[in-house]
Scaffold this motif. Structure first.
Motif, PDB file in Angstrom:
ATOM      1  N   ALA A  33      -5.381  86.291  42.858  1.00 26.92           N
ATOM      2  CA  ALA A  33      -6.024  86.622  41.901  1.00 26.92           C
ATOM      3  C   ALA A  33      -5.621  85.842  40.533  1.00 26.92           C
ATOM      4  O   ALA A  33      -5.425  86.453  39.542  1.00 26.92           O
ATOM      5  CB  ALA A  33      -6.252  87.976  41.691  1.00 26.92           C
ATOM      6  N   THR A  34      -4.964  84.538  40.567  1.00 29.66           N
ATOM      7  CA  THR A  34      -4.741  83.798  39.327  1.00 29.66           C
ATOM      8  C   THR A  34      -5.464  82.297  39.398  1.00 29.66           C
ATOM      9  O   THR A  34      -5.338  81.931  40.688  1.00 29.66           O
ATOM     10  CB  THR A  34      -3.570  83.899  39.155  1.00 29.66           C
ATOM     11  N   PRO A  35      -5.698  81.592  38.604  1.00 24.89           N
ATOM     12  CA  PRO A  35      -6.017  80.385  38.669  1.00 24.89           C
ATOM     13  C   PRO A  35      -4.839  79.544  39.272  1.00 24.89           C
ATOM     14  O   PRO A  35      -5.174  78.379  40.219  1.00 24.89           O
ATOM     15  CB  PRO A  35      -6.183  79.903  37.047  1.00 24.89           C
ATOM     16  N   GLN A  36      -3.530  79.784  39.048  1.00 24.50           N
ATOM     17  CA  GLN A  36      -2.571  78.974  39.811  1.00 24.50           C
ATOM     18  C   GLN A  36      -2.635  79.219  41.371  1.00 24.50           C
ATOM     19  O   GLN A  36      -2.634  78.214  41.982  1.00 24.50           O
ATOM     20  CB  GLN A  36      -1.210  79.416  39.245  1.00 24.50           C
ATOM     21  N   ALA A  37      -3.143  80.479  41.569  1.00 26.93           N
ATOM     22  CA  ALA A  37      -3.184  80.724  43.147  1.00 26.93           C
ATOM     23  C   ALA A  37      -4.144  79.836  43.616  1.00 26.93           C
ATOM     24  O   ALA A  37      -4.058  79.123  44.964  1.00 26.93           O
ATOM     25  CB  ALA A  37      -3.305  82.268  43.603  1.00 26.93           C
ATOM     26  N   PHE A  38      -5.286  79.884  42.977  1.00 29.47           N
ATOM     27  CA  PHE A  38      -6.536  78.981  43.425  1.00 29.47           C
ATOM     28  C   PHE A  38      -6.283  77.524  43.536  1.00 29.47           C
ATOM     29  O   PHE A  38      -6.597  76.926  44.668  1.00 29.47           O
ATOM     30  CB  PHE A  38      -7.525  79.412  42.691  1.00 29.47           C
ATOM     31  N   ALA A  39      -5.473  76.971  42.440  1.00 26.67           N
ATOM     32  CA  ALA A  39      -4.846  75.553  42.483  1.00 26.67           C
ATOM     33  C   ALA A  39      -4.107  75.188  43.551  1.00 26.67           C
ATOM     34  O   ALA A  39      -4.169  74.285  44.166  1.00 26.67           O
ATOM     35  CB  ALA A  39      -4.472  75.255  41.040  1.00 26.67           C
ATOM     36  N   ARG A  40      -3.236  76.245  43.859  1.00 28.77           N
ATOM     37  CA  ARG A  40      -2.077  76.007  44.925  1.00 28.77           C
ATOM     38  C   ARG A  40      -2.765  76.202  46.384  1.00 28.77           C
ATOM     39  O   ARG A  40      -2.427  75.389  47.296  1.00 28.77           O
ATOM     40  CB  ARG A  40      -0.890  76.871  44.539  1.00 28.77           C
ATOM     41  N   HIS A  41      -3.387  77.397  46.498  1.00 29.06           N
ATOM     42  CA  HIS A  41      -3.790  77.799  47.993  1.00 29.06           C
ATOM     43  C   HIS A  41      -5.282  77.868  47.893  1.00 29.06           C
ATOM     44  O   HIS A  41      -5.533  79.072  48.224  1.00 29.06           O
ATOM     45  CB  HIS A  41      -3.047  78.878  48.476  1.00 29.06           C
ATOM     46  N   PRO A  42      -6.224  76.999  47.779  1.00 27.27           N
ATOM     47  CA  PRO A  42      -7.452  77.415  47.669  1.00 27.27           C
ATOM     48  C   PRO A  42      -8.067  77.933  48.954  1.00 27.27           C
ATOM     49  O   PRO A  42      -8.916  78.913  48.693  1.00 27.27           O
ATOM     50  CB  PRO A  42      -8.167  76.234  47.390  1.00 27.27           C
ATOM     51  N   ALA A  43      -7.657  77.505  50.015  1.00 29.94           N
ATOM     52  CA  ALA A  43      -8.131  78.131  51.332  1.00 29.94           C
ATOM     53  C   ALA A  43      -7.916  79.546  51.324  1.00 29.94           C
ATOM     54  O   ALA A  43      -8.652  80.346  51.926  1.00 29.94           O
ATOM     55  CB  ALA A  43      -7.653  77.244  52.320  1.00 29.94           C
ATOM     56  N   LEU A  44      -6.731  80.038  50.894  1.00 31.09           N
ATOM     57  CA  LEU A  44      -6.413  81.519  51.189  1.00 31.09           C
ATOM     58  C   LEU A  44      -7.210  82.195  50.055  1.00 31.09           C
ATOM     59  O   LEU A  44      -7.628  83.216  50.566  1.00 31.09           O
ATOM     60  CB  LEU A  44      -4.717  81.470  50.807  1.00 31.09           C
ATOM     61  N   VAL A  45      -7.598  81.809  48.889  1.00 32.70           N
ATOM     62  CA  VAL A  45      -8.088  82.549  47.905  1.00 32.70           C
ATOM     63  C   VAL A  45      -9.727  82.482  48.216  1.00 32.70           C
ATOM     64  O   VAL A  45     -10.164  83.571  48.353  1.00 32.70           O
ATOM     65  CB  VAL A  45      -8.031  81.810  46.512  1.00 32.70           C
ATOM     66  N   TYR A  46     -10.077  81.277  48.931  1.00 33.09           N
ATOM     67  CA  TYR A  46     -11.564  81.483  49.370  1.00 33.09           C
ATOM     68  C   TYR A  46     -11.699  82.582  50.651  1.00 33.09           C
ATOM     69  O   TYR A  46     -12.682  83.529  50.492  1.00 33.09           O
ATOM     70  CB  TYR A  46     -11.824  80.268  49.996  1.00 33.09           C
ATOM     71  N   ARG A  47     -10.719  82.468  51.492  1.00 31.52           N
ATOM     72  CA  ARG A  47     -10.734  83.272  52.681  1.00 31.52           C
ATOM     73  C   ARG A  47     -10.650  84.869  52.169  1.00 31.52           C
ATOM     74  O   ARG A  47     -11.366  85.666  52.698  1.00 31.52           O
ATOM     75  CB  ARG A  47      -9.631  82.984  53.429  1.00 31.52           C
ATOM     76  N   PHE A  48      -9.713  85.081  51.212  1.00 34.82           N
ATOM     77  CA  PHE A  48      -9.589  86.386  50.771  1.00 34.82           C
ATOM     78  C   PHE A  48     -10.966  87.022  50.186  1.00 34.82           C
ATOM     79  O   PHE A  48     -11.320  88.100  50.449  1.00 34.82           O
ATOM     80  CB  PHE A  48      -8.565  86.576  49.777  1.00 34.82           C
ATOM     81  N   TYR A  49     -11.456  86.181  49.345  1.00 35.05           N
ATOM     82  CA  TYR A  49     -12.693  86.846  48.683  1.00 35.05           C
ATOM     83  C   TYR A  49     -13.949  86.845  49.698  1.00 35.05           C
ATOM     84  O   TYR A  49     -14.749  87.654  49.714  1.00 35.05           O
ATOM     85  CB  TYR A  49     -13.027  86.164  47.360  1.00 35.05           C
ATOM     86  N   ASN A  50     -13.998  85.753  50.659  1.00 28.46           N
ATOM     87  CA  ASN A  50     -14.922  85.937  51.823  1.00 28.46           C
ATOM     88  C   ASN A  50     -14.764  87.129  52.695  1.00 28.46           C
ATOM     89  O   ASN A  50     -15.836  88.075  52.870  1.00 28.46           O
ATOM     90  CB  ASN A  50     -14.858  84.737  52.667  1.00 28.46           C
ATOM     91  N   GLU A  51     -13.512  87.802  52.710  1.00 22.04           N
ATOM     92  CA  GLU A  51     -13.150  89.068  53.414  1.00 22.04           C
ATOM     93  C   GLU A  51     -13.726  89.979  52.631  1.00 22.04           C
ATOM     94  O   GLU A  51     -14.417  91.086  52.927  1.00 22.04           O
ATOM     95  CB  GLU A  51     -11.845  89.145  53.865  1.00 22.04           C
TER      96      GLU A  51
END
Ligand code: OAD
Length: 230
Positions: A33-51
């Motif tokens: 839940a940070t812009p830095q996480a999204f920049a570093r690991h976009p696939a993880l963040v997309y998957r997390f919110y898809n779930e």
């Protein structure tokens, strides 16, 4: 004015952020839940919110008695009722609330970082999706306010805080600003302040009165009192 947080949706089966394990659905909040996480690991963040969207759209997740009571408050209260929610689920609107601000964004929406278009009805999102307006690929992000970003509609919220006569906080731990400071601002503007939560929040001193218990039990009782149906 009613401020809601994760606690109001807990009895609908959506986990709060700061449960006893300190994790949000097995992740530290900063991992997803940070812009830095999204920049570093976009696939993880997309998957997390898809779930999270899949969970929200499952049949088992429904508005509970607290969401329904607030919708009734909007219909029956003599004055105007405005809800400001920190929640990104859609349970308030599904229960029938209309005057609603999603200050931390909405799970079922995406935003194009290129042209700013906000699209509703999102189920899954990934880095290959195309913006329906500017047609660029790889530019759609969850329409969620992450840590370090400014919440939405802050000017309207400031107006509500300046003019409300009663401020009720429901199911929020009082750890995340600016929302955690709203009760103090409302009190300084002359509003009566009431906390409804499972336990005392981090800012109990900001409230004139507090009632503790599950939102599904205590919110309908307070709505009864406010609408004269008790
Ligand atoms: P928290 O998880 O920090 O706090 C939830 C609160 O709800 C706690 O004080 C619990 O005691 C209480 N609670 C739990 N079950 C309840 C129940 N059945 N009835 C009433 N209260 C109950 O969640 P928030 O305060 O909403 O931000 O968190 C604020 C923000 O932190 C979130 O909007 C999110 C997160 O990071 C973003 O995603 C930007």
């Amino acid at each position: 004015m009613v401020l809601t947080g994760a606690g109001i949706s807990a009895e609908s089966g959506i986990r709060t952020f700061r449960g006893s394990d300190g994790l949000w659905e097995e992740h530290r909040i900063e991992e997803v839940a940070t812009p830095q996480a999204f920049a570093r690991h976009p696939a993880l963040v997309y998957r997390f919110y898809n779930e999270r969207r899949q969970q929200l759209l499952s049949d088992t997740v429904q508005p509970n008695a607290a969401h329904h009571a607030l919708a009734r408050l909007e219909r029956e209260y003599k004055g105007t009722v405005n809800i400001v929610t920190q929640n990104v689920d859609n349970l308030h609107e599904r229960a029938g609330s209309h005057k609603l601000i999603h200050m931390h964004g909405e799970l079922l929406k995406s935003r194009c970082v290129s042209c700013g278009d906000v699209a509703a009805g999102v189920v899954t999102l990934d880095q290959h999706d195309q913006c329906r307006v500017c047609n660029h690929r790889g530019v759609l992000r969850p329409h969620i306010v992450w840590f370090g970003e400014v919440p939405f509609q802050m000017e309207e919220i400031a107006e509500l805080l300046a003019h409300c006569t009663l401020f009720i906080s429901i199911g929020t731990s009082g750890n995340v600003y600016p929302a955690a400071g709203f009760a103090k601002i409302a009190a300084e503007s002359g509003a009566r302040t009431l906390e409804l939560n499972l336990e005392a929040s981090s800012t109990p001193g900001n409230f004139d009165e507090a009632r503790y218990g599950p939102a599904g039990t205590i919110v309908p009782l307070v709505v009864d009192e406010l609408t004269g149906s008790s």
